[in-house]
Design an enzyme around this catalytic site. Structure first.
Site, PDB file in Angstrom:
ATOM      1  N   GLU A  15      28.672  15.513 -20.793  1.00 17.37           N
ATOM      2  CA  GLU A  15      27.335  15.946 -21.214  1.00 17.37           C
ATOM      3  C   GLU A  15      26.991  17.301 -20.620  1.00 17.37           C
ATOM      4  O   GLU A  15      27.066  17.494 -19.402  1.00 17.37           O
ATOM      5  CB  GLU A  15      26.297  14.911 -20.746  1.00 17.37           C
ATOM      6  CG  GLU A  15      24.857  15.319 -21.023  1.00 17.37           C
ATOM      7  CD  GLU A  15      23.853  14.218 -20.694  1.00 17.37           C
ATOM      8  OE1 GLU A  15      24.136  13.402 -19.799  1.00 17.37           O
ATOM      9  OE2 GLU A  15      22.790  14.188 -21.338  1.00 17.37           O
ATOM     10  N   ASP A  27      26.520  10.425 -14.308  1.00 13.41           N
ATOM     11  CA  ASP A  27      25.444  11.033 -15.097  1.00 13.41           C
ATOM     12  C   ASP A  27      24.286  11.211 -14.132  1.00 13.41           C
ATOM     13  O   ASP A  27      23.547  10.263 -13.850  1.00 13.41           O
ATOM     14  CB  ASP A  27      25.077  10.101 -16.263  1.00 13.41           C
ATOM     15  CG  ASP A  27      24.046  10.709 -17.204  1.00 13.41           C
ATOM     16  OD1 ASP A  27      23.419  11.725 -16.844  1.00 13.41           O
ATOM     17  OD2 ASP A  27      23.865  10.144 -18.312  1.00 13.41           O
ATOM     18  N   ASP A  87       0.810  -1.217   0.000  1.00 12.08           N
ATOM     19  CA  ASP A  87       0.000   0.000   0.000  1.00 12.08           C
ATOM     20  C   ASP A  87       0.847   1.273   0.000  1.00 12.08           C
ATOM     21  O   ASP A  87       0.344   2.345   0.318  1.00 12.08           O
ATOM     22  CB  ASP A  87      -0.964  -0.005   1.190  1.00 12.08           C
ATOM     23  CG  ASP A  87      -0.226  -0.011   2.525  1.00 12.08           C
ATOM     24  OD1 ASP A  87       1.009  -0.205   2.519  1.00 12.08           O
ATOM     25  OD2 ASP A  87      -0.880   0.190   3.557  1.00 12.08           O
ATOM     26  N   ASP A 141      20.542  17.542 -17.195  1.00 12.52           N
ATOM     27  CA  ASP A 141      21.065  16.217 -17.558  1.00 12.52           C
ATOM     28  C   ASP A 141      22.560  16.395 -17.796  1.00 12.52           C
ATOM     29  O   ASP A 141      22.949  16.951 -18.813  1.00 12.52           O
ATOM     30  CB  ASP A 141      20.346  15.717 -18.822  1.00 12.52           C
ATOM     31  CG  ASP A 141      20.765  14.299 -19.200  1.00 12.52           C
ATOM     32  OD1 ASP A 141      21.561  13.689 -18.469  1.00 12.52           O
ATOM     33  OD2 ASP A 141      20.278  13.813 -20.244  1.00 12.52           O
ATOM     34  N   HIS A 174      14.339  13.072 -21.378  1.00  9.93           N
ATOM     35  CA  HIS A 174      14.305  12.858 -22.823  1.00  9.93           C
ATOM     36  C   HIS A 174      13.039  13.554 -23.276  1.00  9.93           C
ATOM     37  O   HIS A 174      11.966  12.960 -23.301  1.00  9.93           O
ATOM     38  CB  HIS A 174      14.307  11.370 -23.179  1.00  9.93           C
ATOM     39  CG  HIS A 174      15.596  10.699 -22.826  1.00  9.93           C
ATOM     40  ND1 HIS A 174      15.729   9.345 -22.713  1.00  9.93           N
ATOM     41  CD2 HIS A 174      16.827  11.211 -22.551  1.00  9.93           C
ATOM     42  CE1 HIS A 174      16.987   9.049 -22.384  1.00  9.93           C
ATOM     43  NE2 HIS A 174      17.661  10.163 -22.274  1.00  9.93           N
ATOM     44  N   TYR A 204      33.365   4.292 -25.106  1.00  8.23           N
ATOM     45  CA  TYR A 204      33.242   3.193 -24.150  1.00  8.23           C
ATOM     46  C   TYR A 204      34.014   2.005 -24.698  1.00  8.23           C
ATOM     47  O   TYR A 204      33.635   1.432 -25.720  1.00  8.23           O
ATOM     48  CB  TYR A 204      31.759   2.827 -23.960  1.00  8.23           C
ATOM     49  CG  TYR A 204      30.894   4.056 -23.781  1.00  8.23           C
ATOM     50  CD1 TYR A 204      30.733   4.641 -22.522  1.00  8.23           C
ATOM     51  CD2 TYR A 204      30.285   4.670 -24.875  1.00  8.23           C
ATOM     52  CE1 TYR A 204      29.986   5.791 -22.356  1.00  8.23           C
ATOM     53  CE2 TYR A 204      29.535   5.821 -24.725  1.00  8.23           C
ATOM     54  CZ  TYR A 204      29.381   6.379 -23.471  1.00  8.23           C
ATOM     55  OH  TYR A 204      28.645   7.530 -23.315  1.00  8.23           O
ATOM     56  N   ARG A 219      32.115   9.857 -20.757  1.00  4.48           N
ATOM     57  CA  ARG A 219      31.072  10.667 -21.412  1.00  4.48           C
ATOM     58  C   ARG A 219      31.130  12.055 -20.791  1.00  4.48           C
ATOM     59  O   ARG A 219      31.410  12.186 -19.597  1.00  4.48           O
ATOM     60  CB  ARG A 219      29.676  10.045 -21.223  1.00  4.48           C
ATOM     61  CG  ARG A 219      28.559  10.881 -21.845  1.00  4.48           C
ATOM     62  CD  ARG A 219      27.224  10.133 -21.991  1.00  4.48           C
ATOM     63  NE  ARG A 219      26.610   9.752 -20.745  1.00  4.48           N
ATOM     64  CZ  ARG A 219      26.575   8.526 -20.255  1.00  4.48           C
ATOM     65  NH1 ARG A 219      27.127   7.538 -20.919  1.00  4.48           N
ATOM     66  NH2 ARG A 219      25.985   8.269 -19.096  1.00  4.48           N
ATOM     67  N   GLU A 251      26.292  15.191 -25.705  1.00  5.57           N
ATOM     68  CA  GLU A 251      26.877  14.184 -24.810  1.00  5.57           C
ATOM     69  C   GLU A 251      27.604  13.054 -25.519  1.00  5.57           C
ATOM     70  O   GLU A 251      27.214  11.893 -25.446  1.00  5.57           O
ATOM     71  CB  GLU A 251      25.790  13.590 -23.914  1.00  5.57           C
ATOM     72  CG  GLU A 251      24.530  13.127 -24.652  1.00  5.57           C
ATOM     73  CD  GLU A 251      23.518  12.503 -23.694  1.00  5.57           C
ATOM     74  OE1 GLU A 251      23.915  11.624 -22.902  1.00  5.57           O
ATOM     75  OE2 GLU A 251      22.337  12.892 -23.742  1.00  5.57           O
ATOM     76  N   HIS A 277      25.689   5.570 -29.105  1.00 11.15           N
ATOM     77  CA  HIS A 277      24.446   6.324 -28.866  1.00 11.15           C
ATOM     78  C   HIS A 277      24.491   7.668 -29.586  1.00 11.15           C
ATOM     79  O   HIS A 277      25.525   8.069 -30.123  1.00 11.15           O
ATOM     80  CB  HIS A 277      24.179   6.493 -27.370  1.00 11.15           C
ATOM     81  CG  HIS A 277      25.251   7.226 -26.595  1.00 11.15           C
ATOM     82  ND1 HIS A 277      25.432   8.589 -26.684  1.00 11.15           N
ATOM     83  CD2 HIS A 277      26.186   6.781 -25.718  1.00 11.15           C
ATOM     84  CE1 HIS A 277      26.417   8.952 -25.876  1.00 11.15           C
ATOM     85  NE2 HIS A 277      26.903   7.867 -25.288  1.00 11.15           N
ATOM     86  N   HIS A 292      23.514   2.339 -19.189  1.00 10.37           N
ATOM     87  CA  HIS A 292      22.507   2.694 -18.185  1.00 10.37           C
ATOM     88  C   HIS A 292      22.760   1.972 -16.866  1.00 10.37           C
ATOM     89  O   HIS A 292      21.829   1.503 -16.213  1.00 10.37           O
ATOM     90  CB  HIS A 292      21.090   2.420 -18.709  1.00 10.37           C
ATOM     91  CG  HIS A 292      20.691   3.346 -19.806  1.00 10.37           C
ATOM     92  ND1 HIS A 292      19.709   3.062 -20.724  1.00 10.37           N
ATOM     93  CD2 HIS A 292      21.152   4.576 -20.151  1.00 10.37           C
ATOM     94  CE1 HIS A 292      19.593   4.069 -21.578  1.00 10.37           C
ATOM     95  NE2 HIS A 292      20.461   4.997 -21.249  1.00 10.37           N
TER      96      HIS A 292
HETATM   97 MG    MG Z   1      22.528  12.061 -19.107  1.00 12.76          MG
HETATM   98 ZN    ZN Z   2      21.298  12.848 -21.722  1.00  5.22          ZN
END
Ligand code: MG
Ligand code: ZN
Length: 439
Positions: A402, A254, A33, A265, A355, A383, A400, A379, A344, A237
């Site tokens: 960004e 990130d 709950d 972001d 996004h 990798y 990365r 970004e 990506h 991710h």
């Molecule tokens: Mg990001």
């Molecule tokens: Zn992003």
């Protein structure tokens, strides 16, 4: 309040002779709950600035008496003692500026009447599946009412084309929130760099960024933080955030906050011990150069794809220089061989959603041109997955970088520029905070 009224007026015009039904988000059970933290539906928030569940906005441009109706929960003493305050029907007109406010319990009875006279019903069944049967029921009831005269909508159309074209170009109110989300996030990244040292854990860095942004006034994180030490950074991710940070490895973070529903972001990558190794430095310099080349393409009138193409070219050149790709730049770009290392896109729209909505290609499938008020991330990354058949020295390195770019009349504004990314800045900052935590 006037910001939302102005947006509703523009949406009414965009919907033409159609009626739009925009439900709020619902509360969602996490377990038994207890619920997930409530997050308002972005379209609903954009048009109302109202943060309660169980509400529906109806925009009916052709209605003779009221073009804008909000259905919402009624005041309830017991429910408010247990679960929190409610705005209520009586206060909604003054507080939210809608023409008519009605109890959510009256929706099924009132909605058919609001549909009469409309050609099209704008509603998004994918986002609101639990609501679709009620909307279709209202359409049937509207047809029953108009059997002899008048008309009612026959089909359901996604409101996204009209609404999301609006959301793609940010107004002054939105830009102010995004500037703040960017500034708070950049500050939190800087403080997290200062707190990083071998032996700390990924979750400590995640908690530090959340703490710093919340303390500065942000209400939420904009998405689940990715705090990826060593080769966890090669999992795009990665969200477990539970490993210990090892001397000699990189940390990719990130993570970003949301201010008044608007997302930042941001990704930064820094060495756990404050010094880049030669291989880490070589990869990092390529990604930074790719990001700078891409950011230079963020200009009004440039195609949205241009900055991705600039990043791909710089990364491909760099990978060839390091011996990680063989052959010429053009053939590697054409055959997309860089995708082993860079799989990506270079950016996405940013706004109420991380996004964010909005097209990247127009109805003729041509790339959208950047225009003032649009906000995109930039970004690029590299990798080097352990499984790649390449030079051992580079394996497990993931980088990365960004930032969030607002397109302006004469170029761009980097909303997250305050987060350090030059190698000398990073090496001066990482680990510089005195140790205070008890372990
Ligand atoms: Mg990001
Ligand atoms: Zn992003």
């Amino acid at each position: 309040m006037s910001v939302y009224a102005e947006r509703r007026a523009r949406a009414l015009a965009a919907f033409g002779g159609g009626v739009a039904v925009i439900p709020s988000a619902r509360e969602i059970i996490r377990s038994n709950d207890s619920e997930y933290p409530f997050r308002q539906n972005s379209d609903f928030w954009y048009l109302t600035g109202f943060d309660e569940p169980d509400a529906v906005l109806v925009l009916a441009p052709e209605h003779p008496e009221h073009t804008c109706v909000l259905f919402l929960r009624e005041r309830d003493r017991t429910m408010e003692i247990w679960n929190g305050r409610r705005l209520g029907v009586e206060a909604a007109r003054d507080v939210l500026g809608v023409e008519l406010a009605l109890a959510i319990g009256d929706l099924d009875a009132k909605l058919p009447e609001l549909l009469v006279g409309a050609q099209t019903l704008y509603f998004d069944p994918e986002t609101h599946p639990a609501f679709e049967a009620r909307v279709r029921g209202a359409m049937r009831a509207a047809h029953a009412k108009t059997r002899r005269a008048g008309r009612a909508p026959h089909s359901v159309t996604d409101p996204a084309d009209a609404l999301h074209a609006m959301r793609l170009v940010k107004d002054a109110h939105e830009i102010a929130a995004m500037r703040r989300a960017g500034a708070l996030t950049a500050q939190a990244h800087t403080l997290a760099m200062r707190a990083t040292r071998p032996g700390a854990h990924e979750y400590e860095i995640a908690a530090r960024i959340e703490f710093e942004t919340r303390r500065a006034g942000a209400q939420h994180m904009a998405y689940q933080s990715i705090v990826a030490g060593a080769d966890n950074a090669t999992i795009l991710h990665y969200r477990e955030n539970r490993d210990v940070l090892l001397d000699g490895t990189l940390l990719l973070v990130d993570a970003a906050c949301e201010v008044d529903y608007y997302a930042a972001d941001v990704t930064r990558t820094w060495p756990v011990n404050g010094r880049f190794s030669p291989e880490q430095r070589a990869i990092y310099e390529i990604v930074l150069a790719a990001q700078e080349a891409a950011i230079a393409q963020v200009q009004p009138g440039r195609p949205q794809r241009a900055f991705h193409e600039a990043a791909v070219r710089t990364i491909t050149e760099g990978l060839i220089d390091l011996g990680l790709l063989q052959g010429g730049v053009d053939e590697n770009v054409e055959r997309e061989r860089y995708r082993d290392y860079y799989m990506h896109g270079t950016g996405h729209w940013l706004g109420l959603d991380v996004h964010d909505v909005g097209r990247t290609r127009d109805a003729q499938d041509r790339p959208i041109a950047l225009a003032p008020g649009m906000v995109t991330t930039v970004e690029p990354g590299i990798y080097v997955h352990r499984d790649l058949p390449c030079d051992e020295r580079f394996k497990g390195i993931g980088v990365r970088i960004e930032d969030d770019l607002l397109v302006t009349n004469d170029g761009h504004e980097n909303l997250t520029a305050a987060a350090p990314k030059r190698i000398d800045e990073i090496e001066a900052i990482v680990g510089s905070e005195a140790v205070t935590a008890v372990r």
